[in-house]
Scaffold this active site. Structure first.
Site, PDB file in Angstrom:
ATOM      1  N   LYS A  48       0.977  -1.178  -0.049  1.00 46.29           N
ATOM      2  CA  LYS A  48      -0.145  -0.263  -0.106  1.00 46.29           C
ATOM      3  C   LYS A  48       0.762   1.426   0.177  1.00 46.29           C
ATOM      4  O   LYS A  48       0.922   2.345  -1.264  1.00 46.29           O
ATOM      5  CB  LYS A  48      -0.820  -0.007   1.277  1.00 46.29           C
ATOM      6  CG  LYS A  48      -2.142  -0.671   1.050  1.00 46.29           C
ATOM      7  CD  LYS A  48      -2.263  -1.085   2.415  1.00 46.29           C
ATOM      8  CE  LYS A  48      -3.978  -2.442   2.358  1.00 46.29           C
ATOM      9  NZ  LYS A  48      -4.332  -2.580   3.770  1.00 46.29           N
ATOM     10  N   GLN A  64      -4.846  -1.186   9.740  1.00 47.65           N
ATOM     11  CA  GLN A  64      -4.591  -2.628   8.758  1.00 47.65           C
ATOM     12  C   GLN A  64      -5.026  -3.756   9.784  1.00 47.65           C
ATOM     13  O   GLN A  64      -4.805  -3.754  10.991  1.00 47.65           O
ATOM     14  CB  GLN A  64      -2.991  -2.846   8.769  1.00 47.65           C
ATOM     15  CG  GLN A  64      -2.862  -3.827   7.968  1.00 47.65           C
ATOM     16  CD  GLN A  64      -3.640  -4.045   6.534  1.00 47.65           C
ATOM     17  OE1 GLN A  64      -3.524  -3.085   5.858  1.00 47.65           O
ATOM     18  NE2 GLN A  64      -3.968  -6.128   5.669  1.00 47.65           N
ATOM     19  N   ASP A  74     -10.848   2.550   3.753  1.00 43.26           N
ATOM     20  CA  ASP A  74     -10.914   1.451   3.949  1.00 43.26           C
ATOM     21  C   ASP A  74     -12.036   1.245   3.942  1.00 43.26           C
ATOM     22  O   ASP A  74     -13.422   0.664   3.482  1.00 43.26           O
ATOM     23  CB  ASP A  74     -10.892   0.487   4.831  1.00 43.26           C
ATOM     24  CG  ASP A  74      -9.802  -0.803   4.938  1.00 43.26           C
ATOM     25  OD1 ASP A  74      -9.362  -0.760   3.717  1.00 43.26           O
ATOM     26  OD2 ASP A  74      -8.889  -0.382   5.762  1.00 43.26           O
TER      27      ASP A  74
END
Ligand code: GUN
Length: 285
Positions: free
Chosen positions: A54, A98, A121
């Site tokens: 990422k 995460q 997200d």
């Protein structure tokens, strides 16, 4: 029949190229680069690889990243304090926590603390709720990535039977909402589903998000179906595989995603797209 491959790598590259040009144009107009804060708690090896990917993808298109690599002993309270600080920081446009988090931290509580406009997200209940109402704002990356892949191959949605295997909050459920919004008749299968083979056999569009190798048998698949494999599993020999019995499934399907090189690169490309969208949303505040 041997299904055509849906090339996630090249579709994702197209998205990244477009973003790079958009961000270059914005920088020419002296607009600041979007900034993404990435929080990793603990040392899960798979998560470390995802976070590194990422980070690289952000740099490649011109998104600034702020990485937090925190010890696995970090308290939930400290993590919440960091999220609140990043929520308030006007220079930060996106916040990504995460997953999975260590067991002593409640992921739901942490995700709910995120400013929904920074939730790149798309995991916050606000963003899931907006998707459910067909007024999406920041859409969960993997399901949105799957929709972009399907649009790219010219997939029709209205009236099609879509079957999603897996009902997680981060993939299965939002995937079903995306397909519903696109006009499909949607079935969600989960651990209590009685006859999985029968449900899978009805699918014009099948999306599997289970995470178990060879879980979906090729012979179950309807002839001519579009098949998307969201599973990414590392085998003991180091190779990556998905949920499908791929060779057998390919004989039945018309379109199929490979693993690796299918959905994975799309998730990262959509994260970048969401980070720019988050910056735009915050500009309208
Ligand atoms: N863990 C596995 N997939 C994801 C993802 O898409 N986002 C985050 N934050 N964590 C993950």
């Amino acid at each position: 029949m041997s299904a055509k491959l849906i090339d996630g790598r090249s579709i994702a590259e197209k998205i990244r190229n477009k973003l790079r040009s958009q961000l270059l144009l914005r920088s020419k107009h002296r607009k600041p680069a979007p900034k993404l804060a990435v929080i990793l708690v603990g040392e899960d090896p798979a998560s470390e690889i995802y976070v590194r990917n990422k980070h690289q993808a952000c740099e490649d298109v011109g998104i600034t990243t702020l990485d937090y690599f925190l010890p696995k002993t970090l308290s939930q309270k400290k993590l919440l304090t960091l999220v609140q600080k990043l929520n308030k920081d006007k220079s930060v446009n996106g916040i990504l926590v995460q997953l999975p988090l260590p067991k002593h931290i409640e992921a739901d509580v942490v995700l709910e603390q995120l400013d929904p406009r920074k939730d790149v997200d798309g995991f916050h209940s606000f963003n899931l709720g907006r998707l459910a109402q067909e007024r999406p704002q920041l859409r969960p990356c993997t399901p949105y990535g799957v929709m972009l892949m399907l649009e790219e191959i010219g997939q029709r949605f209205k009236g099609k039977e879509a079957v999603v295997v897996g009902a997680s909050n981060i993939v299965g459920r939002p995937m079903a909402l995306e397909l519903l919004a696109a006009g499909c008749t949607v079935t969600i299968c989960h651990r209590f589903t009685k006859d999985l083979a029968k449900q899978v056999g009805r699918a014009d569009i099948l999306v599997s998000a289970v995470g178990k190798p060879a879980f979906i048998k090729g012979k179950w698949i309807k002839k001519g179906a579009t098949v998307v494999d969201v599973g990414i599993i590392r085998l003991p020999d180091g190779r990556l595989t998905g949920d499908l019995e791929f060779t057998e499934a390919r004989q039945k399907a018309k379109w199929i995603t490979p693993v690796p090189g299918g959905v994975g690169p799309m998730t990262v490309a959509v994260l970048l797209k969401n980070t720019l969208l988050a910056q735009e949303l915050q500009g309208k505040r």
